[in-house]
Motif scaffolding. Structure first.
Motif, PDB file in Angstrom:
ATOM      1  N   UNK A 126     -14.162   1.581   9.553  1.00  0.00           N
ATOM      2  CA  UNK A 126     -13.646   1.046   8.290  1.00  0.00           C
ATOM      3  C   UNK A 126     -12.714   2.037   7.603  1.00  0.00           C
ATOM      4  N   UNK A 127     -11.941   1.509   6.678  1.00  0.00           N
ATOM      5  CA  UNK A 127     -10.953   2.317   5.956  1.00  0.00           C
ATOM      6  C   UNK A 127     -11.140   2.065   4.459  1.00  0.00           C
ATOM      7  N   UNK A 128     -11.061   3.125   3.681  1.00  0.00           N
ATOM      8  CA  UNK A 128     -11.184   3.043   2.219  1.00  0.00           C
ATOM      9  C   UNK A 128     -12.606   2.664   1.790  1.00  0.00           C
ATOM     10  N   UNK A 129     -12.734   2.112   0.600  1.00  0.00           N
ATOM     11  CA  UNK A 129     -14.052   1.664   0.142  1.00  0.00           C
ATOM     12  C   UNK A 129     -13.945   0.247  -0.411  1.00  0.00           C
ATOM     13  N   UNK A 130     -14.595  -0.669   0.290  1.00  0.00           N
ATOM     14  CA  UNK A 130     -14.665  -2.056  -0.178  1.00  0.00           C
ATOM     15  C   UNK A 130     -16.129  -2.379  -0.438  1.00  0.00           C
ATOM     16  N   UNK A 131     -16.417  -2.888  -1.641  1.00  0.00           N
ATOM     17  CA  UNK A 131     -17.803  -3.254  -1.974  1.00  0.00           C
ATOM     18  C   UNK A 131     -18.278  -4.383  -1.068  1.00  0.00           C
ATOM     19  N   UNK A 154      -4.758   9.297  -0.779  1.00  0.00           N
ATOM     20  CA  UNK A 154      -4.984  10.615  -1.377  1.00  0.00           C
ATOM     21  C   UNK A 154      -6.275  10.739  -2.194  1.00  0.00           C
ATOM     22  N   UNK A 155      -6.975   9.639  -2.481  1.00  0.00           N
ATOM     23  CA  UNK A 155      -8.110   9.757  -3.419  1.00  0.00           C
ATOM     24  C   UNK A 155      -9.483   9.749  -2.753  1.00  0.00           C
ATOM     25  N   UNK A 156      -9.502   9.706  -1.425  1.00  0.00           N
ATOM     26  CA  UNK A 156     -10.758   9.887  -0.664  1.00  0.00           C
ATOM     27  C   UNK A 156     -11.834   8.828  -0.946  1.00  0.00           C
ATOM     28  N   UNK A 246       2.537   1.250  -7.360  1.00  0.00           N
ATOM     29  CA  UNK A 246       2.896   2.648  -7.068  1.00  0.00           C
ATOM     30  C   UNK A 246       2.035   3.520  -7.973  1.00  0.00           C
ATOM     31  N   UNK A 247       1.253   4.414  -7.398  1.00  0.00           N
ATOM     32  CA  UNK A 247       0.359   5.224  -8.233  1.00  0.00           C
ATOM     33  C   UNK A 247       0.957   6.600  -8.521  1.00  0.00           C
ATOM     34  N   UNK A 248       0.280   7.289  -9.421  1.00  0.00           N
ATOM     35  CA  UNK A 248       0.758   8.593  -9.874  1.00  0.00           C
ATOM     36  C   UNK A 248       0.971   9.544  -8.683  1.00  0.00           C
ATOM     37  N   UNK A 249       2.145  10.139  -8.604  1.00  0.00           N
ATOM     38  CA  UNK A 249       2.447  10.993  -7.450  1.00  0.00           C
ATOM     39  C   UNK A 249       1.661  12.310  -7.486  1.00  0.00           C
ATOM     40  N   UNK A 250       1.087  12.646  -8.661  1.00  0.00           N
ATOM     41  CA  UNK A 250       0.235  13.845  -8.728  1.00  0.00           C
ATOM     42  C   UNK A 250      -0.960  13.734  -7.788  1.00  0.00           C
ATOM     43  N   UNK A 251      -1.345  12.483  -7.471  1.00  0.00           N
ATOM     44  CA  UNK A 251      -2.474  12.294  -6.543  1.00  0.00           C
ATOM     45  C   UNK A 251      -2.112  12.857  -5.166  1.00  0.00           C
ATOM     46  N   UNK A 252      -0.823  12.877  -4.848  1.00  0.00           N
ATOM     47  CA  UNK A 252      -0.383  13.362  -3.529  1.00  0.00           C
ATOM     48  C   UNK A 252      -0.060  14.862  -3.587  1.00  0.00           C
ATOM     49  N   UNK A 253       0.739  15.219  -4.616  1.00  0.00           N
ATOM     50  CA  UNK A 253       1.141  16.627  -4.760  1.00  0.00           C
ATOM     51  C   UNK A 253       1.585  16.835  -6.203  1.00  0.00           C
ATOM     52  N   UNK A 254       0.867  17.675  -6.917  1.00  0.00           N
ATOM     53  CA  UNK A 254       1.189  17.825  -8.339  1.00  0.00           C
ATOM     54  C   UNK A 254       2.338  18.813  -8.577  1.00  0.00           C
ATOM     55  N   UNK A 266       0.094   2.316  -3.264  1.00  0.00           N
ATOM     56  CA  UNK A 266      -1.369   2.203  -3.128  1.00  0.00           C
ATOM     57  C   UNK A 266      -1.791   1.292  -1.978  1.00  0.00           C
ATOM     58  N   UNK A 267      -0.931   0.342  -1.612  1.00  0.00           N
ATOM     59  CA  UNK A 267      -1.335  -0.664  -0.616  1.00  0.00           C
ATOM     60  C   UNK A 267      -0.241  -0.867   0.420  1.00  0.00           C
ATOM     61  N   UNK A 268      -0.604  -1.454   1.565  1.00  0.00           N
ATOM     62  CA  UNK A 268       0.439  -1.882   2.500  1.00  0.00           C
ATOM     63  C   UNK A 268       0.099  -3.248   3.078  1.00  0.00           C
ATOM     64  N   UNK A 269       1.023  -3.767   3.881  1.00  0.00           N
ATOM     65  CA  UNK A 269       0.862  -5.142   4.385  1.00  0.00           C
ATOM     66  C   UNK A 269       0.549  -5.124   5.871  1.00  0.00           C
ATOM     67  N   UNK A 270      -0.560  -5.729   6.238  1.00  0.00           N
ATOM     68  CA  UNK A 270      -0.955  -5.857   7.646  1.00  0.00           C
ATOM     69  C   UNK A 270      -0.586  -7.266   8.118  1.00  0.00           C
ATOM     70  N   UNK A 271       0.205  -7.379   9.201  1.00  0.00           N
ATOM     71  CA  UNK A 271       0.607  -8.720   9.647  1.00  0.00           C
ATOM     72  C   UNK A 271      -0.594  -9.562  10.096  1.00  0.00           C
ATOM     73  N   UNK A 272      -0.504 -10.865   9.836  1.00  0.00           N
ATOM     74  CA  UNK A 272      -1.589 -11.803  10.174  1.00  0.00           C
ATOM     75  C   UNK A 272      -1.950 -11.726  11.663  1.00  0.00           C
ATOM     76  N   UNK A 273      -0.937 -11.477  12.521  1.00  0.00           N
ATOM     77  CA  UNK A 273      -1.210 -11.491  13.975  1.00  0.00           C
ATOM     78  C   UNK A 273      -2.189 -10.386  14.391  1.00  0.00           C
TER      79      UNK A 273
END
Ligand code: RUB
Length: 313
Positions: A126-131, A154-156, A246-254, A266-273
């Protein structure tokens, strides 16, 4: 009126203190109810205008969350049709309570359908945290040898997944995101959550989901996505592009340097296929079937499209 509590809830969504689409939705339902109960406005038009404003703040706090704006639309439809303020407030509270109850029932159904994708003695990835994913895996605990979780930069949020599952007695292996190809051949299935699903069956979820899903496909590991059907984006049926937060860039490199631009989508698109199935309260649906089912169910009128436009203004 204690509007501070409600504004704080919106701030918590923006700063990710409230994390994961389902918790954003819960916060919306709970706080909008508080707002209505504590609003003592006597004028219907003023109430409607303030209500639209507060709902719109929630919608815009996380632009990639259709579950919130699907509910917001139904609430605002009530305000457009009701003439008595006290009756309107009653109807709004009743609808919010219905949403909350239905949500709990839907999650239970998803947990049950989710058991079907977990083989005996299996390894889940799994990736990230989904309840939603977490709840499925906990219920399937006795069938799972281990869960491989990416840390999710970047936020673990992957650490949250690993800690919560480990506390329930599920062994977890936490890896850096870049180790996905190294560990994917061990996995029996990939399971992620969803922030949003589009009319073409594509998935929007935490940044990195798309590449991890591609790696799964190359290793013949099926990718299942667990989510309630209200995560289908109604506006995508009108061809509206989803705005990726688009989240705060400080999360990546301050630190800041000349000639270096830091970006943090924060997100990307996964193709349906790449997706084997969406685990929803209506069963495990192929991406195309999911979209077809929701297109029929949404019944989006001209009026609802106008409401959506107002919410995003
Ligand atoms: C969390 C994330 C989750 C979805 C679904 O991102 O992408 O997979 O929100 O979660 P973030 P849930 O940590 O940036 O909110 O199943 O809880 O709705």
């Amino acid at each position: 009126m204690n509007s501070n509590t409600v504004l704080q809830a919106i701030q918590d969504i923006k700063t990710l203190k409230t994390q994961g689409a389902s918790q954003v939705k819960k916060s919306f339902l709970k706080n909008i109810k508080i707002w209505i109960e504590q609003n003592h406005n006597k004028n219907l038009n003023q109430f409607n205008s303030d209500f639209q404003h507060i709902v719109s703040l929630f919608v815009k706090a996380r632009s990639t969350e259709p579950a919130v704006f699907n509910m917001a639309r139904k609430l605002l439809e009530l305000t457009e049709n009701e003439k008595s303020l006290s009756k309107l407030k009653q109807e709004l509270i009743q609808l919010l309570t219905e949403f909350e109850n239905r949500d709990q029932q839907n999650i239970q159904k998803i947990i049950q359908f989710g058991q079907k994708v977990v083989p005996n003695k299996s390894i889940a990835f799994t990736h990230c945290h989904s309840h939603t994913v977490e709840a499925i895996l906990i219920q399937a605990k006795n069938k799972i040898d281990q869960v491989i979780a990416t840390e999710t930069r970047p936020l673990f949020q992957g650490r949250i997944t690993a800690k919560n599952l480990a506390q329930k007695g599920i062994h977890c292996t936490l890896i850096v995101d870049n180790a996905a190809q190294t560990f994917m051949p061990k996995a029996d299935f990939l399971i992620t959550g969803a922030d949003s699903v589009l009319a073409n069956g594509n998935l929007i979820n935490k940044i990195g989901t798309s590449i991890i899903s591609k790696i799964a496909q190359e290793n013949k590991v099926p990718h299942y996505v667990a989510c309630t059907t209200e995560k289908m984006d109604p506006l995508s049926f009108f061809g509206k592009d989803t705005e990726i937060e688009q989240r705060n860039t400080n999360e990546v490199w301050s630190e800041q340097y000349a000639h270096i631009t830091v970006l943090n989508p924060a997100f990307d698109i996964t193709p349906a296929r790449q997706i084997q199935g969406y685990i929803t309260e209506k069963g495990i649906l192929k991406p195309k079937k999911f979209a077809q089912t929701m297109k029929k169910e949404f019944k989006i009128s001209k009026q609802s499209k106008q409401i959506f436009e107002k919410l995003f203004k």
